[in-house]
Design an enzyme around this catalytic site. Structure first.
Site, PDB file in Angstrom:
ATOM      1  N   ASP A  31      76.043 -14.929  -5.994  1.00 18.71           N
ATOM      2  CA  ASP A  31      75.622 -14.265  -7.228  1.00 18.71           C
ATOM      3  C   ASP A  31      75.618 -15.294  -8.365  1.00 18.71           C
ATOM      4  OD1 ASP A  31      75.772 -10.998  -8.269  1.00 18.71           O
ATOM      5  OD2 ASP A  31      75.836 -12.610  -9.771  1.00 18.71           O
ATOM      6  N   ASN A  87      75.718  -0.987  -5.322  1.00 19.01           N
ATOM      7  CA  ASN A  87      75.206  -0.054  -6.321  1.00 19.01           C
ATOM      8  C   ASN A  87      73.933   0.513  -5.696  1.00 19.01           C
ATOM      9  OD1 ASN A  87      77.214  -0.571  -8.274  1.00 19.01           O
ATOM     10  ND2 ASN A  87      76.148  -2.415  -8.937  1.00 19.01           N
ATOM     11  N   GLN A  94      72.695   0.183 -10.428  1.00 19.04           N
ATOM     12  CA  GLN A  94      71.893  -0.826  -9.707  1.00 19.04           C
ATOM     13  C   GLN A  94      70.830  -1.389 -10.638  1.00 19.04           C
ATOM     14  OE1 GLN A  94      69.882   0.629  -6.182  1.00 19.04           O
ATOM     15  NE2 GLN A  94      69.114  -1.382  -5.612  1.00 19.04           N
ATOM     16  N   GLU A  95      70.872  -2.691 -10.846  1.00 16.90           N
ATOM     17  CA  GLU A  95      69.910  -3.318 -11.759  1.00 16.90           C
ATOM     18  C   GLU A  95      68.741  -3.950 -11.025  1.00 16.90           C
ATOM     19  OE1 GLU A  95      72.042  -5.867 -14.431  1.00 16.90           O
ATOM     20  OE2 GLU A  95      72.945  -4.147 -15.461  1.00 16.90           O
ATOM     21  N   HIS A 100      71.271  -4.604  -2.084  1.00 20.89           N
ATOM     22  CA  HIS A 100      72.156  -5.774  -1.996  1.00 20.89           C
ATOM     23  C   HIS A 100      73.605  -5.328  -1.970  1.00 20.89           C
ATOM     24  CE1 HIS A 100      71.202  -4.978  -6.227  1.00 20.89           C
ATOM     25  NE2 HIS A 100      72.434  -5.374  -6.513  1.00 20.89           N
ATOM     26  N   HIS A 102      77.471  -6.372  -2.481  1.00 22.90           N
ATOM     27  CA  HIS A 102      78.305  -7.365  -3.176  1.00 22.90           C
ATOM     28  C   HIS A 102      79.570  -7.612  -2.361  1.00 22.90           C
ATOM     29  CE1 HIS A 102      76.450  -7.072  -7.334  1.00 22.90           C
ATOM     30  NE2 HIS A 102      76.056  -5.903  -6.863  1.00 22.90           N
TER      31      HIS A 102
HETATM   32  P1  AMP Z   1      73.336  -4.875  -9.360  1.00 20.62           P
HETATM   33  O1  AMP Z   1      73.852  -4.499 -10.719  1.00 20.62           O
HETATM   34  O2  AMP Z   1      74.151  -4.292  -8.247  1.00 20.62           O
HETATM   35  O3  AMP Z   1      71.868  -4.579  -9.233  1.00 20.62           O
HETATM   36  O4  AMP Z   1      73.569  -6.439  -9.230  1.00 20.62           O
HETATM   37  C1  AMP Z   1      72.589  -7.387  -9.356  1.00 20.62           C
HETATM   38  C2  AMP Z   1      73.284  -8.716  -9.216  1.00 20.62           C
HETATM   39  O5  AMP Z   1      72.290  -9.700  -9.022  1.00 20.62           O
HETATM   40  C3  AMP Z   1      74.092  -9.122 -10.448  1.00 20.62           C
HETATM   41  O6  AMP Z   1      75.452  -9.318 -10.053  1.00 20.62           O
HETATM   42  C4  AMP Z   1      73.434 -10.408 -10.903  1.00 20.62           C
HETATM   43  O7  AMP Z   1      74.358 -11.363 -11.382  1.00 20.62           O
HETATM   44  C5  AMP Z   1      72.744 -10.885  -9.640  1.00 20.62           C
HETATM   45  N1  AMP Z   1      71.569 -11.711  -9.854  1.00 20.62           N
HETATM   46  C6  AMP Z   1      70.506 -11.472 -10.656  1.00 20.62           C
HETATM   47  N2  AMP Z   1      69.610 -12.470 -10.568  1.00 20.62           N
HETATM   48  C7  AMP Z   1      70.097 -13.357  -9.667  1.00 20.62           C
HETATM   49  C8  AMP Z   1      69.640 -14.605  -9.137  1.00 20.62           C
HETATM   50  N3  AMP Z   1      68.476 -15.150  -9.512  1.00 20.62           N
HETATM   51  N4  AMP Z   1      70.416 -15.258  -8.242  1.00 20.62           N
HETATM   52  C9  AMP Z   1      71.603 -14.729  -7.850  1.00 20.62           C
HETATM   53  N5  AMP Z   1      72.082 -13.538  -8.300  1.00 20.62           N
HETATM   54  C10 AMP Z   1      71.357 -12.863  -9.194  1.00 20.62           C
END
Ligand code: AMP
Ligand code: ZN
Length: 141
Positions: A31, A87, A94-95, A100, A102
């Site tokens: 991450d 998420n 979930q963003e 994915h 974690h």
């Molecule tokens: P979520 O909130 O579960 O959707 O988590 C998305 C995760 O993706 C976050 O922890 C971000 O830090 C991670 N993230 C976003 N862009 C990248 C990237 N280019 N490389 C690695 N991790 C990323």
């Protein structure tokens, strides 16, 4: 592949990542904004938004990879434990709309919280209400 998905672009090598594992179906990388050293994301290579959307064989591969990666991640950063979670959908936080998992290494006294901390205000459900929910879940599979 979904053209505007950042994780699809990582799988395609269009965006760099610190890759820790790759096979036919699954990809794992660090991450970029880690909550702890070793914070790792494990994703299916195909674009699926939620865990519920995964074909069975991909879900199996994803879990198998998580199962093997967790001890490797913990060992790499000398962590005695980890939180592992997804998420799953907008309302959960979930963003990135590409499944994915974690893997977040945890350390004694790191100030973090258990998985229970992710919930909102806890409902007060009696035994009948719990039974009705359990029945609905059991019936819907
Ligand atoms: P979520 O909130 O579960 O959707 O988590 C998305 C995760 O993706 C976050 O922890 C971000 O830090 C991670 N993230 C976003 N862009 C990248 C990237 N280019 N490389 C690695 N991790 C990323
Ligand atoms: Zn994607």
């Amino acid at each position: 592949m979904s053209e505007d998905c950042i994780f699809c672009q990582i799988v395609a090598g269009e965006i760099p990542s610190h890759t820790v594992y790759e096979d036919e179906d699954v990809f794992a990388f660090l991450d970029v904004n880690p909550l702890a050293p070793g914070h790792t994301l494990v994703i299916p290579k195909g674009h699926h938004e939620r865990l519920n959307d995964l074909p069975d064989d991909v879900a199996d591969s994803l879990y198998e990879t998580l199962h093997d990666l967790i001890p490797a991640v913990e060992d790499a950063v000398d962590a005695p434990a980890s939180n592992v979670g997804f998420n799953n959908g907008d309302a959960s936080g979930q963003e990135v709309p590409h499944v994915h998992g974690h893997v977040i290494p945890r350390f004694e006294g790191d100030g973090g919280n258990p998985i229970h901390a992710v919930g909102g205000s806890a409902p007060d459900l009696d035994d009948d209400e719990l039974a009705a929910i359990a029945e609905d879940i059991e019936a819907d599979q």
